[in-house]
Design an enzyme around this catalytic site. Structure first.
Site, short mmCIF file in Angstrom:
data_model
loop_
_atom_site.label_atom_id
_atom_site.label_comp_id
_atom_site.label_asym_id
_atom_site.label_seq_id
_atom_site.Cartn_x
_atom_site.Cartn_y
_atom_site.Cartn_z
N ASN A 1 14.15 46.66 60.00
CA ASN A 1 13.87 45.26 60.28
C ASN A 1 14.83 44.36 59.51
OD1 ASN A 1 11.92 42.99 61.16
ND2 ASN A 1 11.97 42.73 58.95
N GLU A 2 15.48 43.45 60.22
CA GLU A 2 16.32 42.41 59.61
C GLU A 2 17.38 42.98 58.68
OE1 GLU A 2 13.61 39.60 57.84
OE2 GLU A 2 12.93 38.85 59.78
N ASP A 3 18.07 44.02 59.15
CA ASP A 3 19.05 44.68 58.30
C ASP A 3 20.44 44.07 58.40
OD1 ASP A 3 17.45 46.68 56.96
OD2 ASP A 3 17.09 47.50 58.94
#
Length: 836
Positions: free
Chosen positions: A444-446
């Site tokens: 997530n949201e890397d």
């Protein structure tokens, strides 16, 4: 201030032992974890015990394991606190408005009483269902195992270390051993998830710990896989791994028995085998007419594997389901050949007063509430969650996106990457039998800035590709997904962008256009995370006035543009809105009605089901709480819970907006909007006992699907009642709801005191009129015998909180004594009240 005892905060935590037998693999190093769930063995089906009581906890650093015991004479015994498991370091400080939550080591100790080993030369194991974030296990002074990672299960074999203690001359025959567990949630850039994550990285033994006895050769893992032809037969394969640390060669008799969802035996097989290594197929067979698992019919088969040898007999039971699904390219989702709109929410493992240490009955309550709202899907973010959660999703018919804890990170070093691969392996190994799981989330949201000195897109792409390939090699039957990493959206099977229409950008009426634009950029679009924050008990007569200030504008073309928009001076609801429940209900209402008109939509998961703690957001109305939930952090439903229910639930329901709105305000003879959220076909509203007409529900008639009335209220007490009917082939089912409120202002009545007291602070102007539009921040404090019930991360459980319509509430324990409660706010004289 006024006080009452009719709305106390309950802080109960009932503990119990559930007799479930488990078996597990030994592990002395991090990440190599696995176990099987046993149904019966030579001790009458109880080879496992939850270790709930008899523990002591010490928060802080110690010089070493010797300081824990010092030969049985701990030098700092006063610092040890008696606790029960599960237990979390951060039950209160996770939402402390003044100080960041504790991150560091914590120690648990107990004198573990052992039963006589039920198996000749058997093994004694400790099975951890999850502990945060680094763990080390000691028997007496000996380190017997370590684990890195806060969310995957792991097992430690204590057999040899326990034997040393039990057989030592100093033991004198006592069947107990000194057991110590050191947990550590200190910041570490070489671990996942990132400390920049918008949730607390909790510490402690916050999931169950089990004492397990197994034979010298035991079943370590049983996997059931299936392939199903549409409208055809199912091919089933049963495979198993052994735990055989002594490399014994005795012959094993292995039996497999499979039962259908009604309990009928549909397959049996018995064979004699030499002990094997790796994974070995024990049975392969066909189910000609399978009963398919679905949200409407969560049918579960049962596979029992029995292992018999001269070392003892054990049986393992695993449930599985049969279903097939498809994500149509640029199109909808299909389950068992039929289109199903994925209607879901996201879940964090977090609760008021408990942190991550949620007992099983509370987890069950939360998952049942998700089911009752009408959801058929849940995203488990942002990490592997408890086996209890997955079992419940199987039983309740909730499809699952389960996620690797690679969150808000770039790429770390070798240790970072090894941990990520190990945790992905463990998640798939431990949860692949669950039919609820349809997507393995890779992270997530890397694309998050500042985690590392650089955001190297090519390195992130290469790392994500490796994770994607690993997931498919371990489980070819399921899809992979990622949320918010635009430069790598082509790598996983499923992609979810960041949209947030009506909150972080644009108006909520832009939702469909924003979504369709994103959908066309990927083959398989699934919308994870939408919604916005709402401060429970804050309401507004004009919630949408912010929309006039918001420019829809062009859709940002990448995440950098969106981040720049959020940090600019451009108005958004998140920055300039009122954070009222009224506004967020309108936002949800619009999204839900639009989702019914998007035939290409696979589905969406609202962010998030329940408010949760975060190390960020100290400026929020409830400091350090992400307030985007449809329920508060203690599972108290907000008004928005019923908006979702009105669209998703099949059980007839009706809810008048405003149950937590005791005072409404306005001009004399001013028309006021009354909204009813219901899934019924018709609804009749009564004002002070007089009918104000019948309305028909139309999901596309915004707001409230047409179930709204404009009424004039008289000053004083007002009563509203709705009666709704759901039509059908039989007599129409009727449901009702009612609320009472004051129009304009009335002084709050004083109630009889109790040991748990609720105190309300009301802000009034110079004329004594309640400031119903005030959202100032107030501070509660107490002196005397009592104690505030604060640091709960709820609108009624924080000593620092923003007002909701000119009032704020907190509870306290009077402890049968007297206390002085104060409430202060900048620019307003402090107020005091004596309690008791």
């Amino acid at each position: 201030m006024t006080q009452s005892s009719d709305d106390p905060i309950a802080l109960s935590r009932r503990q119990f032992i559930k007799s479930t037998a488990l078996t597990a693999a030994a592990v002395a190093t991090a990440n190599q974890t696995s176990f099987a769930q046993t149904a019966s063995n030579s001790v009458g089906g109880s080879a496992s015990q939850r270790l709930l009581t008899g523990w002591e906890y010490y928060r802080g650093s110690l010089g070493g394991i010797w300081e824990v015991w010092r030969g049985g004479r701990a030098s700092d015994k006063a610092a040890w606190q008696s606790v029960t498991l599960p237990h979390c370091f951060n039950t209160r400080d996770a939402v402390d408005p003044d100080e960041s939550y504790y991150q560091g080591p914590g120690w648990y100790r107990t004198r573990l009483k052992l039963n006589p080993d039920p198996f000749p030369d058997g093994r004694i194991l400790l099975h951890f269902e999850g502990a945060g974030q680094k763990s080390e296990v000691f028997v007496n002074l000996e380190s017997v195992g370590r684990h890195l990672g806060g969310y995957d299960e792991f097992v430690v074999d204590i057999s040899e270390a326990a034997a040393k203690i039990l057989n030592s001359p100093e033991n004198k025959g006592a069947p107990e051993i000194p057991l110590t567990i050191r947990c550590d949630n200190a910041r570490d850039l070489e671990m996942i998830p990132s400390p920049l994550s918008d949730f607390n990285l909790y510490g402690g033994l916050y999931r169950y710990v089990n004492l397990v006895y197994v034979p010298a050769v035991s079943l370590q893992r049983v996997h059931i896989s299936s392939t199903i032809a549409p409208a055809g037969a199912a091919q089933i394969s049963v495979k198993a791994r052994l735990y055989n640390p002594a490399s014994l060669t005795d012959q094993l008799q292995v039996s497999v028995r499979v039962l259908d969802p009604k309990g009928k035996v549909i397959h049996t097989a018995t064979q004699t085998l030499a002990p094997w290594s790796e994974e070995h197929e024990l049975a392969a067979f066909t189910v000609k007419t399978p009963e398919l698992w679905s949200p409407r019919n969560p049918a579960l088969y049962r596979c029992e594997v029995t292992l018999n040898s001269r070392h003892g007999e054990m049986s393992v039971a695993e449930r599985f389901g049969l279903r097939f699904y498809e994500f149509v390219e640029h199109g909808p989702f299909k389950l068992n050949g039929e289109r199903v709109l994925l209607r879901g929410a996201t879940r964090h493992e977090d609760h008021a007063g408990l942190g991550a240490a949620m007992p099983e009955e509370l987890v069950r309550k939360e998952l049942q509430m998700i089911k009752d709202v009408g959801a058929n899907f849940v995203r488990l973010g942002h990490y592997q969650q408890s086996r209890i959660v997955l079992d419940l999703c199987d039983e309740l018919g909730l499809m699952v996106w389960e996620e690797l804890a690679w969150c808000r990170s770039g790429i770390g070093g070798d240790a970072f990457q090894q941990q990520a691969h190990a945790m992905l392996r463990n998640m798939i190994d431990q949860h692949s039998n669950h039919p609820a799981v349809i997507i393995w989330g890779l992270g997530n949201e890397d694309d998050w800035p500042t985690e590392y000195p650089e955001i190297n897109q090519e390195k992130i792409r290469a790392f994500m590709t490796g994770l994607n390939d690993l997931a498919h090699s371990l489980d070819p039957s399921r899809k992979t997904g990622i949320r918010r990493c635009a430069f790598a959206k082509d790598i996983p099977d499923i992609y979810s962008p960041s949209i947030w229409a009506g909150w972080y950008r644009g108006r909520y009426t832009d939702y469909k256009n924003f979504s369709e634009t994103e959908m066309k950029q990927v083959k398989h679009f699934l919308h994870m995370e939408w919604g916005g924050d709402s401060h429970a008990r804050r309401h507004s007569e004009d919630p949408d006035r912010i929309l006039a200030k918001i420019d829809s504008g062009p859709l940002p073309t990448d995440q950098a543009q969106l981040d720049a928009l959020l940090s600019s001076g451009v108005d958004t609801a998140s920055k300039s809105g009122d954070w009222s429940e009224t506004y967020i209900c309108n936002l949800f209402d619009w999204h839900l009605k639009e989702q019914e008109t998007m035939p290409w939509l696979t589905g969406a998961a609202h962010w998030i089901f329940k408010d949760f703690s975060t190390p960020e957001r100290p400026e929020n109305p409830v400091p350090r709480v992400n307030q985007k939930g449809m329920v508060e952090r203690d599972l108290t439903p907000k008004e928005s819970y019923y908006v979702f229910q009105s669209y998703w639930s099949e059980k007839p329901m009706a809810h008048i907006y405003g149950h937590s709105w005791p005072i409404r305000w306005g001009e004399a003879d001013e028309q006021k909007l009354v909204k009813v959220y219901s899934n019924c076909d018709t609804a009749e509203l009564f004002l002070n006992g007089v009918s104000r007409g019948v309305k028909k529900r139309n999901s596309q008639d915004f707001p409230a699907a047409g179930l709204r009335w404009h009424l004039k209220f008289q000053p004083g007490q007002t009563h509203l009642r709705v009666v709704a009917h759901k039509c059908g082939t039989k007599a129409a089912a009727a449901v009702s709801d009612e609320i009472t409120f004051q129009y304009q202002t009335e002084e709050i009545a004083r109630h009889k005191e109790a040991d748990t007291v609720t105190v309300q602070a009301v802000l009034r102007d110079a004329k004594g009129v309640q400031c119903l539009d005030s959202r100032g921040r107030v501070l509660f404090a107490i002196n005397g015998d009592g104690a505030l019930l604060d640091n709960l991360g709820t609108s009624t459980g924080s000593r620092v909180v923003e007002l909701y319509n000119g009032r704020a509430v907190i509870s306290l324990l009077s402890n049968s004594g007297k206390s002085v409660v104060s409430v202060s706010s900048k620019g307003v004289p402090i107020a005091f009240m004596t309690v008791g």
